[in-house]
Design an enzyme around this catalytic site. Sequence first.
Site, PDB file in Angstrom:
ATOM      1  N   LYS A  16       0.823  -1.202   0.000  1.00 15.71           N
ATOM      2  CA  LYS A  16       0.000   0.000   0.000  1.00 15.71           C
ATOM      3  C   LYS A  16       0.866   1.264   0.000  1.00 15.71           C
ATOM      4  O   LYS A  16       0.355   2.380  -0.006  1.00 15.71           O
ATOM      5  CB  LYS A  16      -0.895   0.023   1.241  1.00 15.71           C
ATOM      6  CG  LYS A  16      -1.929  -1.074   1.299  1.00 15.71           C
ATOM      7  CD  LYS A  16      -2.879  -0.811   2.467  1.00 15.71           C
ATOM      8  CE  LYS A  16      -3.726  -1.999   2.837  1.00 15.71           C
ATOM      9  NZ  LYS A  16      -4.459  -2.611   1.746  1.00 15.71           N
ATOM     10  N   THR A  62      11.210  -3.474   1.890  1.00 14.28           N
ATOM     11  CA  THR A  62      10.401  -4.370   2.701  1.00 14.28           C
ATOM     12  C   THR A  62      10.895  -5.807   2.535  1.00 14.28           C
ATOM     13  O   THR A  62      11.949  -6.049   1.938  1.00 14.28           O
ATOM     14  CB  THR A  62       8.895  -4.166   2.394  1.00 14.28           C
ATOM     15  OG1 THR A  62       8.134  -4.929   3.327  1.00 14.28           O
ATOM     16  CG2 THR A  62       8.527  -4.546   0.974  1.00 14.28           C
ATOM     17  N   LYS A  66      15.207  -6.074   4.108  1.00 13.54           N
ATOM     18  CA  LYS A  66      15.539  -5.033   5.092  1.00 13.54           C
ATOM     19  C   LYS A  66      16.944  -5.203   5.676  1.00 13.54           C
ATOM     20  O   LYS A  66      17.605  -4.223   6.003  1.00 13.54           O
ATOM     21  CB  LYS A  66      14.516  -5.032   6.233  1.00 13.54           C
ATOM     22  CG  LYS A  66      13.153  -4.502   5.813  1.00 13.54           C
ATOM     23  CD  LYS A  66      12.226  -4.426   7.028  1.00 13.54           C
ATOM     24  CE  LYS A  66      10.849  -3.934   6.616  1.00 13.54           C
ATOM     25  NZ  LYS A  66       9.975  -3.743   7.785  1.00 13.54           N
ATOM     26  N   GLY A 129      12.067 -11.662  16.693  1.00 10.22           N
ATOM     27  CA  GLY A 129      12.623 -11.722  15.342  1.00 10.22           C
ATOM     28  C   GLY A 129      12.852 -10.320  14.806  1.00 10.22           C
ATOM     29  O   GLY A 129      12.935  -9.351  15.575  1.00 10.22           O
ATOM     30  N   ALA A 131      10.969  -8.187  13.269  1.00  9.40           N
ATOM     31  CA  ALA A 131       9.945  -7.173  13.558  1.00  9.40           C
ATOM     32  C   ALA A 131      10.134  -6.602  14.956  1.00  9.40           C
ATOM     33  O   ALA A 131       9.992  -5.393  15.167  1.00  9.40           O
ATOM     34  CB  ALA A 131       8.555  -7.780  13.399  1.00  9.40           C
ATOM     35  N   THR A 152      10.923 -19.146  21.644  1.00  8.80           N
ATOM     36  CA  THR A 152      12.306 -19.579  21.866  1.00  8.80           C
ATOM     37  C   THR A 152      12.926 -18.570  22.831  1.00  8.80           C
ATOM     38  O   THR A 152      13.324 -17.477  22.433  1.00  8.80           O
ATOM     39  CB  THR A 152      13.078 -19.597  20.533  1.00  8.80           C
ATOM     40  OG1 THR A 152      12.261 -20.253  19.556  1.00  8.80           O
ATOM     41  CG2 THR A 152      14.408 -20.288  20.656  1.00  8.80           C
ATOM     42  N   LYS A 155      16.146 -16.357  22.451  1.00  6.25           N
ATOM     43  CA  LYS A 155      16.118 -15.195  21.546  1.00  6.25           C
ATOM     44  C   LYS A 155      15.585 -13.944  22.245  1.00  6.25           C
ATOM     45  O   LYS A 155      16.034 -12.833  21.984  1.00  6.25           O
ATOM     46  CB  LYS A 155      15.300 -15.507  20.287  1.00  6.25           C
ATOM     47  CG  LYS A 155      16.067 -16.426  19.314  1.00  6.25           C
ATOM     48  CD  LYS A 155      15.211 -16.912  18.167  1.00  6.25           C
ATOM     49  CE  LYS A 155      14.748 -15.826  17.229  1.00  6.25           C
ATOM     50  NZ  LYS A 155      13.824 -16.366  16.188  1.00  6.25           N
ATOM     51  N   GLY A 235      -2.180  -2.978  12.758  1.00  5.31           N
ATOM     52  CA  GLY A 235      -0.988  -2.225  12.404  1.00  5.31           C
ATOM     53  C   GLY A 235      -1.146  -1.269  11.233  1.00  5.31           C
ATOM     54  O   GLY A 235      -0.137  -0.775  10.717  1.00  5.31           O
TER      55      GLY A 235
END
Length: 267
Positions: A16, A62, A66, A129, A131, A152, A155, A235
Amino acid sequence: MTDRYAVIGNPINHSKSPLIHQMFAAQTGEDMSYEKIAAPLDGFAATIQRLRNEGYKGCNVTVPFKFEAFELASEKQPRAVTARAANTLVFAAEQIIADNTDGAGLVRDIEQNLNVSLRGKRVLLMGAGGAAYGVALPLLMTGCALSVVNRTVVKAQQLAANFAPHGNIKAYAYEDLTGLPFDVIINATSSGLSDELAPLPASFAPHALAYDMMYGRATPFMQFAKQHGAQVADGLGMLVEQAAEAFFIWRGVRPATAPVIAALRAR
Ligand code: ATR
């Protein structure tokens, strides 16, 4: 001459961003174009080179580029460094400058659009992760108490250790969350993509805000939070706000985001 920009990803058809930036440009009178470009999976660097040769002024980046965008840049802003990823590049004469506007977009959507101040709030960030890394620094900069939880656990611990110099951050396993009250819970996992729900305990305070960084549909996380009485947001506002932050970097002008968010919701 019209300044050219683009968003690069693979896939990119669903993006978008062109629509958003075209609305920003129309609103502010900036003379610019913005298109979407699908780069081959092994052709990101070559695509950037082509755009620079053709005189583009910058681009958004994106999935899945990234990290590569960050590596390729010659100058890196702190919020890209901590994210280890870039979603915004500026093509200067000799330099490629990398920035990451995702976290600023998230914070702005929560604080300005949803009117929830984060300073001093207990915030839970789900996921560890890309994000989650992308938004952790701007979240900490608000002065919130940040907890990170991940399936996990190691992490989550690594993320917390990485960001500890920047603010108040702790790592948790999902099973250790029972009974802990959070004011804001942010889903930065990819679990919604597969229609799964992270193993969250049902401990939403009645005033809590449950924020999913995904948009386009009610994820299992959003449904779960709503059933437990939380205020729920997707979001879409973050998407528009991260774009506005990139627009500001490129053009030095802050577009009004509310009409753009409203226009996208109405589609
Ligand atoms: P992204 O760039 O979207 O963050 P990623 O780096 O692959 O993608 O990270 C995905 C995140 O979603 C991870 O934190 C992952 O948890 P693990 O590290 O334990 O794999 C989380 N995730 C994905 N599916 C999940 C699920 N069903 N429940 C809980 N967490 C999930």
